[in-house]
Design a protein around this motif. Structure first.
Motif, mmCIF file in Angstrom:
data_model
loop_
_atom_site.group_PDB
_atom_site.id
_atom_site.type_symbol
_atom_site.label_atom_id
_atom_site.label_comp_id
_atom_site.label_asym_id
_atom_site.label_seq_id
_atom_site.Cartn_x
_atom_site.Cartn_y
_atom_site.Cartn_z
ATOM 1 N N GLU A 1 -1.976 -3.825 -4.013
ATOM 2 C CA GLU A 1 -1.112 -2.445 -2.142
ATOM 3 C C GLU A 1 -1.976 -2.808 -0.887
ATOM 4 O O GLU A 1 -2.011 -2.020 -0.183
ATOM 5 C CB GLU A 1 -1.513 -1.462 -3.750
ATOM 6 N N GLU B 1 6.596 2.146 0.869
ATOM 7 C CA GLU B 1 5.772 3.840 0.776
ATOM 8 C C GLU B 1 7.473 4.439 0.448
ATOM 9 O O GLU B 1 7.549 5.553 0.112
ATOM 10 C CB GLU B 1 4.849 4.522 0.975
ATOM 11 N N LYS C 1 10.036 3.947 -1.311
ATOM 12 C CA LYS C 1 9.692 4.074 -2.890
ATOM 13 C C LYS C 1 9.687 2.840 -3.415
ATOM 14 O O LYS C 1 10.096 2.326 -5.139
ATOM 15 C CB LYS C 1 10.430 4.961 -4.083
#
Length: 295
Positions: free
Chosen positions: A276, A291, A294
């Motif tokens: 990440e 993001e 999701k």
């Protein structure tokens, strides 16, 4: 100790290249002159100049100074390190990894054997250089298998955008030790440049290489463009050497970035996952997209 050994290898390669490239180029020129019986002199002066002046210095620069620059970068700036115990993103599918793996294996063979063929006089010619020529041809077949699928699966992601200009302006943040978000999508501008040279340039290398490998092949393209055999061979050699320069330089860059400049980066093309923090810093636009969705 490994760092100093790398420097010694880089410097020794300079002496190796300088002592051999002139002789190799002269051999190519002599072979080309043997075709001049028909009085054809098209591209003659340009060909001799490129082989004895431009390509000689350019390949010497690439195989010596490019690795040396990366060595200096590694010593002064050092690699970027990211956390490997946090959230991960699945960015490369199994199909992506298989195709990339085939292409990677082909280049690991094509680049060294191509340089050995160029500097064949140092190895005394003979069976070793001939074996490298055959390996070069086999590896080209592997690349042919991977190039079209690779082009199609990453084409959309490899199109240049406005943020790539920003990436080039800061050289991807690689001149700084700080970890600040870099404007880049799933692939950065450097990776995109390598992709286009690898695929489009790779197809050109396949065609020119096949023409040089099978010199007695009666190609329809000769009559199509009104070219003689000597003209075709010269054009192929010039194109092969020109694209080859870009390929060797960017291949060195790709290897350095994936193995040395970013610790653990190469694992993503093995297991499919990126860390990440690495995505957030080096591919900030892509991170925001992930993001948001999701993923």
């Amino acid at each position: 100790m490994k760092k100093y050994l790398f420097l010694m290898l880089a410097l020794s390669s300079a002496l190796f290249a300088y002592s051999t490239v002139s002789e190799a180029n002269q051999e190519i020129i002599n072979n080309m002159l043997s075709y001049e019986k028909d009085g054809n002199t098209h591209l003659g002066d340009l060909f001799v100049y490129l082989q004895t002046k431009l390509f000689e210095n350019a390949y010497l620069f690439v195989i010596v100074l490019v690795p040396l620059v990366f060595f200096i970068h590694y010593m002064i700036i050092g690699p970027k390190k990211f956390k490997h115990d946090g959230k991960k993103y699945y960015v490369f599918t199994l199909f992506n990894r298989i195709i990339h793996g085939i292409a990677a294996i082909s280049f690991i063979i094509i680049i060294p054997t191509g340089l050995i063929m160029m500097f064949g006089s140092t190895f005394g010619g003979g069976e070793f250089v001939k074996a490298c020529k055959e390996l070069h041809a086999v590896a080209t077949v592997l690349f042919m298998i991977s190039v079209i699928p690779m082009f199609l699966m990453w084409l959309k992601s490899m199109l240049f955008t406005g943020e790539d200009i920003k990436w080039f302006m800061i050289l991807g943040g690689y001149l700084s030790k700080e970890k600040k978000p870099v404007p880049a999508g799933k692939f950065n501008a450097g990776q995109k440049m390598w992709f286009w040279v690898c695929t489009i340039g790779g197809v050109m290398m396949i065609f020119t290489g096949a023409t040089l490998y099978v010199q007695d092949l009666n190609l329809a393209v000769l009559t199509m463009f009104g070219l003689s055999k000597i003209e075709m061979l010269r054009l192929c050699i010039i194109a092969h050497n020109t694209v080859g320069l870009a390929m060797v330089a960017l291949f060195f860059t790709h290897v350095y970035m994936s193995i040395f400049a970013i610790k653990g980066a190469i694992l993503s093309i093995i297991n499919g996952y990126k860390e990440e923090e690495e995505v957030a810093i080096l591919h900030s636009s892509y991170y925001k997209e992930l993001e948001k969705n999701k993923k």
